[in-house]
Motif scaffolding. Structure first.
Motif, short mmCIF file in Angstrom:
data_model
loop_
_atom_site.label_atom_id
_atom_site.label_comp_id
_atom_site.label_asym_id
_atom_site.label_seq_id
_atom_site.Cartn_x
_atom_site.Cartn_y
_atom_site.Cartn_z
N PHE A 1 -4.26 5.28 0.69
CA PHE A 1 -3.47 4.06 0.73
C PHE A 1 -2.21 4.26 1.57
N THR A 2 -1.55 5.38 1.33
CA THR A 2 -0.29 5.66 2.03
C THR A 2 -0.50 5.78 3.54
N ALA A 3 -1.56 6.48 3.93
CA ALA A 3 -1.86 6.63 5.35
C ALA A 3 -2.20 5.28 5.98
N LEU B 1 0.82 -1.21 0.00
CA LEU B 1 0.00 0.00 0.00
C LEU B 1 0.86 1.26 0.00
N LEU B 2 1.98 1.23 0.72
CA LEU B 2 2.86 2.39 0.76
C LEU B 2 3.42 2.70 -0.62
N GLU B 3 3.94 1.68 -1.30
CA GLU B 3 4.58 1.91 -2.58
C GLU B 3 3.56 2.23 -3.68
N THR B 4 2.43 1.54 -3.67
CA THR B 4 1.41 1.83 -4.69
C THR B 4 0.80 3.21 -4.47
N GLY B 5 0.52 3.54 -3.21
CA GLY B 5 -0.07 4.84 -2.93
C GLY B 5 0.86 6.00 -3.22
N SER B 6 2.18 5.75 -3.09
CA SER B 6 3.17 6.81 -3.29
C SER B 6 3.61 6.94 -4.74
N THR B 7 3.13 6.07 -5.61
CA THR B 7 3.50 6.13 -7.02
C THR B 7 2.24 6.31 -7.86
N ARG B 8 2.42 6.28 -9.17
CA ARG B 8 1.30 6.62 -10.05
C ARG B 8 0.42 5.42 -10.37
N MET B 9 -0.82 5.72 -10.71
CA MET B 9 -1.85 4.72 -10.90
C MET B 9 -1.48 3.67 -11.94
N LYS B 10 -0.77 4.08 -12.97
CA LYS B 10 -0.46 3.18 -14.08
C LYS B 10 0.51 2.06 -13.71
#
Length: 420
Positions: free
Chosen positions: A200-202, A28-37
Motif C-alpha cells: 500500500f505504501t509503495a 494508502l500512505l497512512e493506512t499502509g504505514s499504520t496498523r491494520m486495526k
C-alpha cells in the motif's frame, strides 16, 4: 472566450483533479504505514475531513486566502459564487477548485500527526479551525498578495504554504496527543510499530508522484510556452534523486536497503522540489531532491530520539524537506526563471533571496505551529481530551469509533482462533 483562456482553464482543471486524487494516495500512505486495526478509520476520516475542509474553504477559506484585503488577510469572495473570471487567462471557478485541492492536501498532511490515537470528533472540529485560521493566512501572505509576496518570497507550488503548514500542525498534535501505547519503552528506546502493508505504501508513493505533476506543473496556471513541461521534468528529477539518496544513506548507515526510508525519500524529494520547480535549473533539481533524501533519514531519527511519535513521518517528509525546499530557492533560483523575487546566491543574487526565504520559513512555521497548538489545547479542554481511551486505542479505532473493521474477515478469523 479565446482559445488560450479555454486551454488554460482545461489544463488547470486537469491538474486540480490530479491533486484531489492525491488524497487517495495519502489514504494508502497512512493506512499502509499504520496498523491494520485502524485502516478503515484512517480511510474514512480522510474522506470526511476533506469534505469538511472543502465546504469551509468555499465558505470562508478562499476569501481569506485570495480575497482583496490587507497584507495580512483577505476580506472578500466569501461563499464563493463560481461566476467570476480570474483575470483574462483562466476561469475563476477552475482556479478556486485548484486552490481548494491544495488546502485539502495541507489538511491531510496535518492529520498525519493525529494517527492511531485521536478522537474522530477532534478530526472534525480541527478540520474547520485549520481551514479558517491556520492555512488561509499563510496562503494569503505568499500567494494572495500578502506581506511575504511583497518581499518576493518564492514558493512555486507550496513547500511552505501546503507542506510546512501541514507539518507544523501535525507537530502540535503529536506533542499534545503524546506517543502511541507501546511506542517507547521505560528506558526511552523506541519500538517499531510497523505499518501493516508496505505494498500500500509503495503504491501510495507512485500515486502521489503522478499527482504531483498536477500539483507542481499545474501551478503554472496556464499553457503559455508549455512551461509546465519544464516544471514536470524538475519535479520528476527531484523525486528520483530523493529516492536514490534515501536508499543509499539507509544502506550505508543501517546495512540494509530500507524500503520505507526509500519511499520517504521519494516523497521528501517531491516536497523539496515543490517550492523551486519553476525557478531552478534541472541539475539543481537533482541536488535539491538528493539532499532532501538524506535529510529525511536523519530527521526521522531525530524526532524519534525526541520521543515525538510521528507514524507517517509527516514532520520529516513535509516539514524538514519543506524547509529545505523553500531555502533552496535562495541558493539555486536563476536570473532567467526568478520571475518572483531575485536570483539565488549561486546565481549572483547574494544573500537577499536566501534571507527572504528564511524569514518566510520562520514566520510561517511559527504561526502554523502556535495557532494549531493553541487551538488543540482549547479543544483538549472543551472535548475532555484529544485522545481515545487506552482500551479504545488497544482495540483499534475501526471498532471503537465506527463499530466496523476495515478487514472484517480477519476479525472473524481472530475470534475463531480465540474460541479454539
Amino acid at each position: 472566450m479565446n482559445t488560450l483562456f479555454l486551454m488554460n482553464s482545461l489544463w488547470v482543471m486537469v491538474s486540480a483533479v490530479l491533486v484531489i486524487l492525491m488524497i487517495g494516495g495519502f489514504i494508502l500512505l497512512e493506512t499502509g504505514s499504520t496498523r491494520m486495526k485502524n485502516a478503515g478509520h484512517i480511510a474514512a476520516k480522510t474522506i470526511l475531513t476533506f469534505s469538511i475542509g472543502s465546504i469551509i474553504f468555499w465558505a470562508v477559506g478562499y476569501g481569506l486566502s485570495f480575497g482583496k484585503g490587507s497584507a495580512l488577510i483577505g476580506f472578500s469572495n466569501f461563499f464563493y459564487s463560481g461566476y467570476d473570471v480570474k483575470g483574462l487567462s483562466l476561469s475563476g471557478a477552475v482556479f478556486f477548485l485548484f486552490q481548494l485541492a491544495f488546502a485539502g492536501i495541507s489538511l491531510t498532511i496535518a492529520f498525519g500527526g493525529f494517527a492511531e490515537r485521536a478522537k474522530l470528533t477532534v478530526y472534525l472540529v480541527f478540520s474547520v479551525l485549520f481551514s479558517i485560521l491556520v492555512y488561509p493566512p499563510i496562503a494569503h501572505w505568499i500567494w494572495g498578495g500578502g506581506w511575504l509576496a511583497e518581499h518576493g518570497k518564492q514558493d512555486f507550488a507550496g513547500s511552505t504554504v501546503v507542506h510546512l503548514t501541514g507539518a507544523m500542525a501535525a507537530l502540535a498534535a503529536t506533542i499534545l496527543l503524546k506517543p502511541r501505547i507501546g511506542k517507547y519503552n521505560k528506558d526511552g528506546s523506541a519500538n517499531n510499530l510497523a505499518g501493516h502493508n508496505q505494498v500500500f505504501t509503495a503504491l501510495s508513493v507512485l500515486l502521489l508522484w503522478v499527482g504531483w505533476f498536477g500539483f507542481n506543473a499545474g501551478s503554472t496556471l496556464g499553457i503559455n510556452k508549455a512551461f509546465f513541461g519544464y516544471v514536470a521534468v524538475n519535479t520528476n528529477l527531484g523525486a528520483a534523486a530523493g529516492t536514490v539518496a534515501a536508499l543509499m544513506i539507509s544502506w550505508i548507515m543501517m546495512g540494509k536497503a530500507d524500503v520505507s526510508m526509500m519511499l520517504n525519500g521519494a516523497l521528501a524529494g517531491l516536497v523539496a522540489i515543490t517550492a523551486s520547480c519553476g525557478f531552478v535549473d534541472t541539475w539543481a533539481a537533482v541536488v535539491i531532491g538528493f539532499i532532501a533524501g538524506i535529510l529525511v533519514f536523519y530527521s526521522i531519527r531525530f524526532f524519534e530520539k525526541l520521543k515525538i511519535d510521528d507514524p507517517i513521518a509527516a514532520l520529516s517528509v513535509h516539514g524538514t524537506a519543506g524547509v529545505w525546499g523553500t531555502l533552496s530557492n535562495g541558493l539555486f533560483a536563476t536570473k532567467e526563471l526568478a520571475t518572483i523575487g531575485k536570483p539565488g546566491l549561486f546565481y549572483g543574487g547574494g544573500l537577499h533571496q536566501l534571507s527572504v526565504q528564511a524569514m518566510g520559513v520562520v514566520t510561517c512555521a511559527a504561526y502554523a505551529f502556535l495557532v494549531s497548538f493553541f487551538l488543540l489545547l482549547i479543544l483538549k479542554v472543551l472535548m475532555n481530551g484529544l485522545r481515545v481511551t487506552e482500551n479504545e486505542e488497544i482495540t483499534g479505532l475501526d471498532l471503537s469509533e465506527h463499530g466496523s473493521y476495515g478487514y472484517p474477515e480477519l476479525v472473524k478469523l481472530e475470534t475463531k482462533l480465540k474460541a479454539q
